[in-house]
Design a protein around this motif. Structure first.
Motif, PDB file in Angstrom:
ATOM      1  N   SER A 141      38.150  47.293  60.396  1.00 26.41           N
ATOM      2  CA  SER A 141      36.967  47.175  61.502  1.00 26.41           C
ATOM      3  C   SER A 141      36.096  48.421  60.707  1.00 26.41           C
ATOM      4  O   SER A 141      36.323  49.264  59.945  1.00 26.41           O
ATOM      5  N   PRO A 142      35.031  48.415  60.983  1.00 25.80           N
ATOM      6  CA  PRO A 142      34.176  49.448  60.593  1.00 25.80           C
ATOM      7  C   PRO A 142      34.388  50.949  60.721  1.00 25.80           C
ATOM      8  O   PRO A 142      34.016  51.715  59.911  1.00 25.80           O
ATOM      9  N   ILE A 143      35.271  51.156  61.745  1.00 24.53           N
ATOM     10  CA  ILE A 143      35.845  52.446  61.987  1.00 24.53           C
ATOM     11  C   ILE A 143      37.298  52.605  61.588  1.00 24.53           C
ATOM     12  O   ILE A 143      37.746  53.583  62.058  1.00 24.53           O
ATOM     13  N   ASP A 144      37.993  51.582  61.211  1.00 30.45           N
ATOM     14  CA  ASP A 144      39.357  51.587  60.944  1.00 30.45           C
ATOM     15  C   ASP A 144      39.731  51.283  59.500  1.00 30.45           C
ATOM     16  O   ASP A 144      39.639  50.003  59.122  1.00 30.45           O
ATOM     17  N   PRO A 145      40.022  52.249  58.697  1.00 32.44           N
ATOM     18  CA  PRO A 145      40.265  52.031  57.078  1.00 32.44           C
ATOM     19  C   PRO A 145      41.541  51.266  56.908  1.00 32.44           C
ATOM     20  O   PRO A 145      41.831  50.981  55.783  1.00 32.44           O
ATOM     21  N   ALA A 146      42.484  51.311  57.902  1.00 33.43           N
ATOM     22  CA  ALA A 146      43.605  50.377  57.733  1.00 33.43           C
ATOM     23  C   ALA A 146      43.320  48.697  57.142  1.00 33.43           C
ATOM     24  O   ALA A 146      42.204  48.433  57.179  1.00 33.43           O
ATOM     25  N   SER A 147      44.195  48.392  56.224  1.00 35.28           N
ATOM     26  CA  SER A 147      44.013  47.024  55.543  1.00 35.28           C
ATOM     27  C   SER A 147      43.552  46.129  56.411  1.00 35.28           C
ATOM     28  O   SER A 147      44.379  45.895  57.524  1.00 35.28           O
ATOM     29  N   GLY A 148      42.440  45.098  56.096  1.00 31.62           N
ATOM     30  CA  GLY A 148      41.965  44.296  57.152  1.00 31.62           C
ATOM     31  C   GLY A 148      42.715  42.919  56.604  1.00 31.62           C
ATOM     32  O   GLY A 148      43.874  42.683  55.858  1.00 31.62           O
ATOM     33  N   ASP A 149      41.936  41.815  56.932  1.00 38.14           N
ATOM     34  CA  ASP A 149      42.293  40.281  56.698  1.00 38.14           C
ATOM     35  C   ASP A 149      41.758  39.967  55.450  1.00 38.14           C
ATOM     36  O   ASP A 149      42.436  38.829  55.100  1.00 38.14           O
ATOM     37  N   PHE A 150      41.054  40.607  54.559  1.00 40.17           N
ATOM     38  CA  PHE A 150      40.455  39.789  53.501  1.00 40.17           C
ATOM     39  C   PHE A 150      40.663  40.573  52.316  1.00 40.17           C
ATOM     40  O   PHE A 150      40.504  41.933  52.318  1.00 40.17           O
ATOM     41  N   LYS A 151      41.076  39.915  51.169  1.00 37.32           N
ATOM     42  CA  LYS A 151      41.155  40.602  49.812  1.00 37.32           C
ATOM     43  C   LYS A 151      40.439  39.763  48.728  1.00 37.32           C
ATOM     44  O   LYS A 151      40.489  38.657  48.873  1.00 37.32           O
ATOM     45  N   PHE A 152      39.963  40.558  47.914  1.00 35.10           N
ATOM     46  CA  PHE A 152      38.912  40.144  46.917  1.00 35.10           C
ATOM     47  C   PHE A 152      39.754  40.130  45.451  1.00 35.10           C
ATOM     48  O   PHE A 152      40.185  41.365  45.443  1.00 35.10           O
ATOM     49  N   GLN A 153      39.984  39.190  44.686  1.00 37.52           N
ATOM     50  CA  GLN A 153      40.571  39.581  43.543  1.00 37.52           C
ATOM     51  C   GLN A 153      40.184  38.617  42.316  1.00 37.52           C
ATOM     52  O   GLN A 153      39.240  37.537  42.649  1.00 37.52           O
ATOM     53  N   LEU A 154      40.648  38.561  41.014  1.00 35.86           N
ATOM     54  CA  LEU A 154      40.447  37.507  40.016  1.00 35.86           C
ATOM     55  C   LEU A 154      41.374  36.609  40.006  1.00 35.86           C
ATOM     56  O   LEU A 154      42.694  36.941  39.705  1.00 35.86           O
ATOM     57  N   ASP A 155      41.257  35.422  39.892  1.00 36.42           N
ATOM     58  CA  ASP A 155      42.110  34.330  39.736  1.00 36.42           C
ATOM     59  C   ASP A 155      42.149  34.132  38.154  1.00 36.42           C
ATOM     60  O   ASP A 155      41.183  33.236  37.777  1.00 36.42           O
ATOM     61  N   GLU A 156      42.768  34.692  37.377  1.00 36.70           N
ATOM     62  CA  GLU A 156      42.858  34.344  35.988  1.00 36.70           C
ATOM     63  C   GLU A 156      42.942  32.973  35.551  1.00 36.70           C
ATOM     64  O   GLU A 156      42.386  32.667  34.536  1.00 36.70           O
ATOM     65  N   ARG A 157      43.905  32.611  36.237  1.00 32.22           N
ATOM     66  CA  ARG A 157      44.225  31.112  35.803  1.00 32.22           C
ATOM     67  C   ARG A 157      43.193  30.225  35.762  1.00 32.22           C
ATOM     68  O   ARG A 157      42.920  29.389  35.166  1.00 32.22           O
ATOM     69  N   LYS A 158      42.308  30.303  36.938  1.00 34.69           N
ATOM     70  CA  LYS A 158      41.170  29.424  36.948  1.00 34.69           C
ATOM     71  C   LYS A 158      39.783  29.914  36.662  1.00 34.69           C
ATOM     72  O   LYS A 158      38.745  29.491  36.966  1.00 34.69           O
ATOM     73  N   LYS A 159      40.062  31.266  36.320  1.00 36.68           N
ATOM     74  CA  LYS A 159      38.721  31.978  35.856  1.00 36.68           C
ATOM     75  C   LYS A 159      37.691  32.123  36.988  1.00 36.68           C
ATOM     76  O   LYS A 159      36.573  31.683  36.715  1.00 36.68           O
ATOM     77  N   GLN A 160      38.075  32.636  38.208  1.00 34.92           N
ATOM     78  CA  GLN A 160      37.255  32.592  38.994  1.00 34.92           C
ATOM     79  C   GLN A 160      37.527  33.689  40.058  1.00 34.92           C
ATOM     80  O   GLN A 160      38.546  34.069  40.305  1.00 34.92           O
ATOM     81  N   TYR A 161      36.389  34.107  40.677  1.00 36.16           N
ATOM     82  CA  TYR A 161      36.839  35.399  41.787  1.00 36.16           C
ATOM     83  C   TYR A 161      37.340  34.487  42.954  1.00 36.16           C
ATOM     84  O   TYR A 161      36.607  33.671  43.291  1.00 36.16           O
ATOM     85  N   ILE A 162      38.083  35.156  43.977  1.00 33.19           N
ATOM     86  CA  ILE A 162      38.475  34.823  45.137  1.00 33.19           C
ATOM     87  C   ILE A 162      38.505  35.679  46.201  1.00 33.19           C
ATOM     88  O   ILE A 162      38.753  36.706  46.038  1.00 33.19           O
ATOM     89  N   ILE A 163      38.175  34.962  47.563  1.00 32.19           N
ATOM     90  CA  ILE A 163      38.685  35.896  48.528  1.00 32.19           C
ATOM     91  C   ILE A 163      39.655  35.212  49.529  1.00 32.19           C
ATOM     92  O   ILE A 163      39.402  34.085  49.880  1.00 32.19           O
ATOM     93  N   MET A 164      40.890  35.842  49.838  1.00 36.83           N
ATOM     94  CA  MET A 164      41.776  35.188  50.540  1.00 36.83           C
ATOM     95  C   MET A 164      41.695  35.996  51.814  1.00 36.83           C
ATOM     96  O   MET A 164      41.649  37.236  52.172  1.00 36.83           O
ATOM     97  N   LYS A 165      42.019  35.106  52.922  1.00 33.90           N
ATOM     98  CA  LYS A 165      42.189  35.572  54.344  1.00 33.90           C
ATOM     99  C   LYS A 165      43.589  35.401  54.864  1.00 33.90           C
ATOM    100  O   LYS A 165      44.205  34.757  54.464  1.00 33.90           O
ATOM    101  N   ASN A 166      44.039  36.490  55.296  1.00 33.13           N
ATOM    102  CA  ASN A 166      45.390  36.623  56.096  1.00 33.13           C
ATOM    103  C   ASN A 166      46.436  36.354  55.102  1.00 33.13           C
ATOM    104  O   ASN A 166      47.303  35.621  55.070  1.00 33.13           O
ATOM    105  N   GLY A 167      46.151  36.628  53.708  1.00 37.90           N
ATOM    106  CA  GLY A 167      47.129  36.676  52.791  1.00 37.90           C
ATOM    107  C   GLY A 167      47.082  35.461  51.772  1.00 37.90           C
ATOM    108  O   GLY A 167      47.529  35.337  50.567  1.00 37.90           O
TER     109      GLY A 167
END
Length: 456
Positions: A198-224
């Motif tokens: 949350s805006p006041i809680d630095p603990a790991s949240g629901d969203f992850k941004f990464q590079l999918d090298e296989r498909k050559k695109q950026y992705i955001i994953m929700k809940n893993g």
């Protein structure tokens, strides 16, 4: 007339007051000197095993150019006093770019950040209970580690081991980003930005941004495991967002494995984007943040503040496959999702509740002797990548090719123009997804439906 005794008393009082004022002035100056000296001592850019940072003393590290500082903090707006060790901008202290003990905050102001004798980094409380460790394996055979931890002007926290034959970097915060990408970080298959809770809680949240090298695109994953956003999902179907080029330049110029920006970067005249000159952007004052709400955000420092220049998903229809298969999205509508003509919700109950991810299904079979096939023309559409790109120069050939295949779901034909490198014919054999209507950079989509569905 004032007698001699009275004059003597008054003169003595004046001398006493003057002396007192002088002593007070000297004491105040000395106190100010001690304060400034103490502040200057605290504003160092490195620490050793003998000079830990103590929260109760207000100790911090400040990079040499005073761009970043490292110290204990409580997130802005939080009132429970929880303490974290983090790196933030010196001129924008609310903008935190890295947090060590994000999952395990301290409950008081007795936090200590130390470089241990074995070369490891620890965040501890006054009782030496560990709240975070860099888990650095000791590389020294001696009982005392010879090295220092330095905060760089790039925002990178670097552990340097000193040796007779030179120095070596044992650990750096750039290898372990939290929610923020800074210029100089590297992108590889292990790279990931994880949102705050949350805006006041630095603990790991629901969203992850990464590079999918296989498909050559950026992705955001929700809940893993749930795809929430993908770059270039429409391939050549629509032109890519020009500002994605800027983000790609930031990411790939910092990467040890540079490559061209992901997605199509060709305009209608066949040239790379010209409206925005990425070389004119000062990337040293840029940052990319995986925000707690699921948006990946690109900021530039301008006019003494952070300006949001780009974000995705930019609206509810930019979420990957927001309306599921054969569901069309329009963010201007009160209910953003609807099934294409000839289709119905797979789960009517969930659809009524506003849960659209399951999408829609055909009301009659795709191939049936009882169904007269026809194509429903939808204007200015966006859709997922086609499954085939046959090179037909005539629209009738494109349509008939799809019609001749029992499992062809849709086609799109685009007359080639001067300098336009797009293919002229695309066909879809899998279920259509990521559909968006009234898309200003889209093109016509022809969906195969029963004749009875035309006009419904």
């Amino acid at each position: 007339m004032m007698d001699v005794k009275e004059r003597t008393r008054i003169q003595t009082a004046h001398i006493t007051i003057s002396a007192t004022n002088m002593v007070s002035s000297i004491f105040s100056s000395f106190t100010l000197f001690l304060f400034l000296s103490s502040w200057m001592c605290l504003a160092r850019d490195n620490m050793t095993s003998s000079t830990p940072l103590r929260d109760e003393m207000g100790d911090i590290l400040v990079s040499s150019g005073e761009r970043f500082e490292l110290g204990f903090f409580t997130p802005y707006g939080r009132n429970d006093g929880k303490k974290y060790l983090g790196i933030r901008y010196r001129n924008s202290p609310q903008t935190v770019v890295w947090v060590a003990n994000r999952e395990n905050p301290l409950d008081n102001s007795r936090g200590v950040f130390s470089l241990e004798q074995d070369g490891n980094l620890q965040v501890m409380d006054g009782n030496r209970t560990s709240y975070w460790s860099a888990r650095i394996e000791s590389t020294s055979s001696s009982s005392s580690f010879s090295g220092r931890l330095k905060l760089m002007d790039s925002g990178n926290l670097v552990l340097i081991k000193e040796a007779a034959n030179g120095s070596a970097i044992l650990w750096q915060s750039f290898d372990y980003p939290t929610d923020t990408f800074l210029p100089g970080m590297k992108i590889d298959k292990n790279f990931m930005l994880t949102s705050w809770k949350s805006p006041i809680d630095p603990a790991s949240g629901d969203f992850k941004f990464q590079l999918d090298e296989r498909k050559k695109q950026y992705i955001i994953m929700k809940n893993g495991s749930i795809p929430y956003w993908k770059s270039g999902v429409s391939g050549n179907f629509v032109r890519s967002d020009e500002r994605l080029w800027l983000v790609s330049t930031l990411l790939m110029n910092s990467s040890s494995k540079p490559s061209r920006p992901l997605g199509n970067t060709t305009t209608t005249n066949g040239s790379p984007y010209k409206k925005i000159n990425s070389t004119a952007v000062n990337y040293s004052n840029a940052r990319l943040v995986m925000n707690f709400d699921g948006q990946i955000q690109f900021f530039l420092w301008k006019n003494a503040s952070w300006n949001l220049n780009w974000r995705e998903p930019s609206d509810q229809c930019s979420v990957f496959d927001a309306c599921g298969t054969f569901g069309s999205c329009n963010s201007l509508n009160r209910i953003p999702c609807k099934c294409l003509p000839g289709f119905q919700p797979k789960s009517p109950d969930n659809w009524k509740l506003g849960i659209f991810s399951e999408g829609c299904e055909r009301m009659s079979p795709l191939c049936s002797n009882d169904v007269v096939p026809k194509f429903l023309e939808l204007k200015s559409m966006k859709a997922g990548k086609p499954d085939a790109e046959p090179d037909y120069s005539d629209e009738n050939d494109c349509m008939n090719k799809c019609l001749s295949k029992c499992n062809c779901q849709a086609y799109s034909y685009h007359k080639a123009e001067k300098g336009d490198n797009n293919f002229t014919c695309w066909t879809w054999f899998k279920d259509l997804n990521n559909i968006q209507e009234q898309y200003d950079r889209g093109r016509d989509l022809n969906v195969r439906v029963p004749l009875s569905a035309i006009g419904t």
